[in-house]
Design a protein around this motif. Structure first.
Motif, mmCIF file in Angstrom:
data_model
loop_
_atom_site.group_PDB
_atom_site.id
_atom_site.type_symbol
_atom_site.label_atom_id
_atom_site.label_comp_id
_atom_site.label_asym_id
_atom_site.label_seq_id
_atom_site.Cartn_x
_atom_site.Cartn_y
_atom_site.Cartn_z
ATOM 1 N N GLU A 82 -11.651 -6.434 -3.926
ATOM 2 C CA GLU A 82 -10.418 -6.959 -3.342
ATOM 3 C C GLU A 82 -9.480 -7.470 -4.441
ATOM 4 N N ARG A 83 -10.019 -8.199 -5.398
ATOM 5 C CA ARG A 83 -9.214 -8.735 -6.502
ATOM 6 C C ARG A 83 -8.661 -7.603 -7.363
ATOM 7 N N LYS A 84 -9.498 -6.607 -7.661
ATOM 8 C CA LYS A 84 -9.054 -5.489 -8.487
ATOM 9 C C LYS A 84 -7.945 -4.700 -7.785
ATOM 10 N N ASN A 85 -8.085 -4.477 -6.482
ATOM 11 C CA ASN A 85 -7.050 -3.762 -5.731
ATOM 12 C C ASN A 85 -5.733 -4.535 -5.713
ATOM 13 N N ALA A 86 -5.819 -5.851 -5.509
ATOM 14 C CA ALA A 86 -4.611 -6.681 -5.497
ATOM 15 C C ALA A 86 -3.934 -6.663 -6.869
ATOM 16 N N LEU A 87 -4.740 -6.746 -7.912
ATOM 17 C CA LEU A 87 -4.197 -6.746 -9.269
ATOM 18 C C LEU A 87 -3.545 -5.406 -9.592
#
Length: 146
Positions: A22-27
């Motif tokens: 989730e964090r990687k996709n948002a970034l």
């Protein structure tokens, strides 16, 4: 896993367990690669009015010209494999690292204004980060079945 020499905590790859999908996709959706005339001999397709290389800066186009699409893909793949530093207060990591299909190691860096804009440059073989990034890249790509 290779151990990173040096003591700059901003220039360390964040531990894999902190890097959620989730964090990687948002970034990936939030960062923008804009390039910097300070790292170029030729402004290529970056929309820069001119190149203004600084003698103290690495040139990203010393060996070959890297067009903006490739630079964006490199940043995105660095995020996908979790090769970035701990996010700062603004939510963006100071550094994102990547390895090209040719085996070149790159470092992208953001400014201190929290804009999510990055510029990048190759890491020279002599830079301790070069070997460290490449070893983590190979380990994480292998674990991802790449």
């Amino acid at each position: 896993m290779a151990r990173r020499p040096g003591n700059n905590p901003k220039r360390r790859i964040a531990p894999l367990e902190r890097l959620t999908e989730e964090r990687k996709n948002a970034l990936t959706g939030a960062v923008r690669y804009v390039g910097s005339g300070h790292h170029k001999r030729n402004p290529a397709d970056y929309g820069l009015p001119r190149a203004n290389p600084r003698p103290t800066k690495s040139l990203c186009d010393l060996e070959r010209t890297i067009l903006s699409d490739e630079a964006r893909r490199l940043v995105a793949s660095g995020i996908r494999y979790g090769l970035y530093s701990e996010p700062q207060e603004d939510g963006f990591p100071k550094f994102i690292w990547s390895v090209s299909e040719r085996g070149e190691v790159f470092e992208a860096k953001t400014d201190t204004h929290g804009t999510g804009e990055y510029h990048g440059y190759p890491l020279e073989d002599e830079d301790a980060m070069h070997k460290y990034v490449k070893s983590i890249w190979e380990e994480r790509c292998q674990n991802a079945g790449q």
